[in-house]
Design a protein around this motif. Sequence first.
Motif, short mmCIF file in Angstrom:
data_model
loop_
_atom_site.label_atom_id
_atom_site.label_comp_id
_atom_site.label_asym_id
_atom_site.label_seq_id
_atom_site.Cartn_x
_atom_site.Cartn_y
_atom_site.Cartn_z
N GLU A 148 0.82 -1.21 0.00
CA GLU A 148 0.00 0.00 0.00
C GLU A 148 0.85 1.26 0.00
OE1 GLU A 148 -2.60 -0.21 3.35
OE2 GLU A 148 -3.41 -2.16 2.79
N GLY A 149 2.18 1.08 0.10
CA GLY A 149 3.08 2.22 0.07
C GLY A 149 3.28 2.92 1.40
N LEU A 150 2.88 2.28 2.50
CA LEU A 150 3.02 2.91 3.81
C LEU A 150 4.47 2.86 4.29
CD1 LEU A 150 -0.13 1.52 5.67
CD2 LEU A 150 0.12 3.66 4.42
N LEU A 151 4.89 3.89 4.99
CA LEU A 151 6.22 3.95 5.56
C LEU A 151 6.28 3.13 6.85
CD1 LEU A 151 6.87 7.80 5.18
CD2 LEU A 151 7.61 5.96 3.64
N ASN A 152 7.49 2.77 7.26
CA ASN A 152 7.65 2.00 8.49
C ASN A 152 6.98 2.69 9.68
OD1 ASN A 152 9.08 0.10 7.08
ND2 ASN A 152 11.07 0.58 7.97
N LYS A 153 7.12 4.02 9.75
CA LYS A 153 6.54 4.78 10.85
C LYS A 153 5.02 4.64 10.86
CE LYS A 153 8.09 8.94 11.56
NZ LYS A 153 8.33 10.42 11.44
N GLN A 154 4.41 4.71 9.67
CA GLN A 154 2.95 4.58 9.57
C GLN A 154 2.50 3.17 9.96
OE1 GLN A 154 3.10 5.91 5.40
NE2 GLN A 154 1.51 7.41 5.93
N ILE A 155 3.23 2.17 9.48
CA ILE A 155 2.89 0.78 9.78
C ILE A 155 2.99 0.52 11.28
CG2 ILE A 155 3.50 -1.64 9.39
CD1 ILE A 155 4.57 -0.78 6.64
N ALA A 156 4.07 1.02 11.89
CA ALA A 156 4.27 0.84 13.33
C ALA A 156 3.11 1.46 14.11
CB ALA A 156 5.61 1.47 13.75
N TYR A 157 2.70 2.65 13.69
CA TYR A 157 1.58 3.34 14.37
C TYR A 157 0.29 2.53 14.23
CZ TYR A 157 -1.93 6.86 15.49
OH TYR A 157 -3.00 7.53 16.03
N ASP A 158 0.01 2.08 13.01
CA ASP A 158 -1.24 1.35 12.76
C ASP A 158 -1.29 0.03 13.53
OD1 ASP A 158 -2.10 3.34 11.10
OD2 ASP A 158 -1.65 2.29 9.23
N LEU A 159 -0.14 -0.62 13.66
CA LEU A 159 -0.10 -1.92 14.33
C LEU A 159 0.20 -1.81 15.82
CD1 LEU A 159 1.77 -4.12 11.67
CD2 LEU A 159 -0.69 -3.78 11.99
N GLY A 160 0.49 -0.61 16.28
CA GLY A 160 0.76 -0.41 17.70
C GLY A 160 2.06 -1.02 18.18
N VAL A 161 3.09 -0.98 17.31
CA VAL A 161 4.40 -1.53 17.67
C VAL A 161 5.46 -0.48 17.35
CG1 VAL A 161 3.65 -3.90 17.26
CG2 VAL A 161 4.70 -2.60 15.40
N SER A 162 6.72 -0.79 17.66
CA SER A 162 7.81 0.14 17.40
C SER A 162 8.30 0.01 15.95
CB SER A 162 8.98 -0.13 18.34
OG SER A 162 9.56 -1.40 18.06
#
Length: 219
Positions: free
Chosen positions: A168-182
């Motif tokens: 989906e083109g999400l950045l690591n920071k966005q993925i971490a936020y969405d999944l609630g992890v670092s």
Amino acid sequence: MKPENLNIIIADDHPLFRNALRQALSSEFTNTQWFEADSAEALQSLLENDDVEYDAVLLDLQMPGSHGYSTLIHLRTHFQDLPVVVISAHEDNLTISRAIHYGSSGFIPKSSSMETLAEALEAVLFGDVWLPQGVELQEINEDETDLMAAKLADLTPQQYKVLQMFAEGLLNKQIAYDLGVSEATIKAHATAIFRKLGVRNRTQAVIALQQLEMEKVDI
């Protein structure tokens, strides 16, 4: 006698089709609770609900987040006791053969009548594999698609989810936020994904995932 008291997921991104399918099957399968998912992510969320034991999934191969056979492969790997019936606008022998090869319990063309849909679902719920009349399955030779399917099956549910978010083109920071992890956790997942898929970066990982896609077909 048809099975009763079932929990069935309809996974398709077209609300009109989901509604028509649910209404048609409700008259045949009484006391059944229907759950709907309009994307691979929504389907995963339903399956992660431990409070419900599902009896079958009716799966469209072309939902958002579902790259061709990828969701089917993921389901067969991590939910092995859950029958999955593919419902698709693709009706060619290769698509049907690949779906069965990757573990689908049946294949129902979207052009089928509602009577045929009910017949197919009943057969699958009783443990049979249902195919359209006249279909002869062809042997699936090991090619790039098949090799990638095997690698994809090796991903954990969380790694698969991260790979979808890469697509989906999400950045690591966005993925971490969405999944609630670092972010460190996402980087660790990325490293494992690259290793399992035999690629070097997220671009190659997304390209590898896209090998499981098929030509778009409108219903």
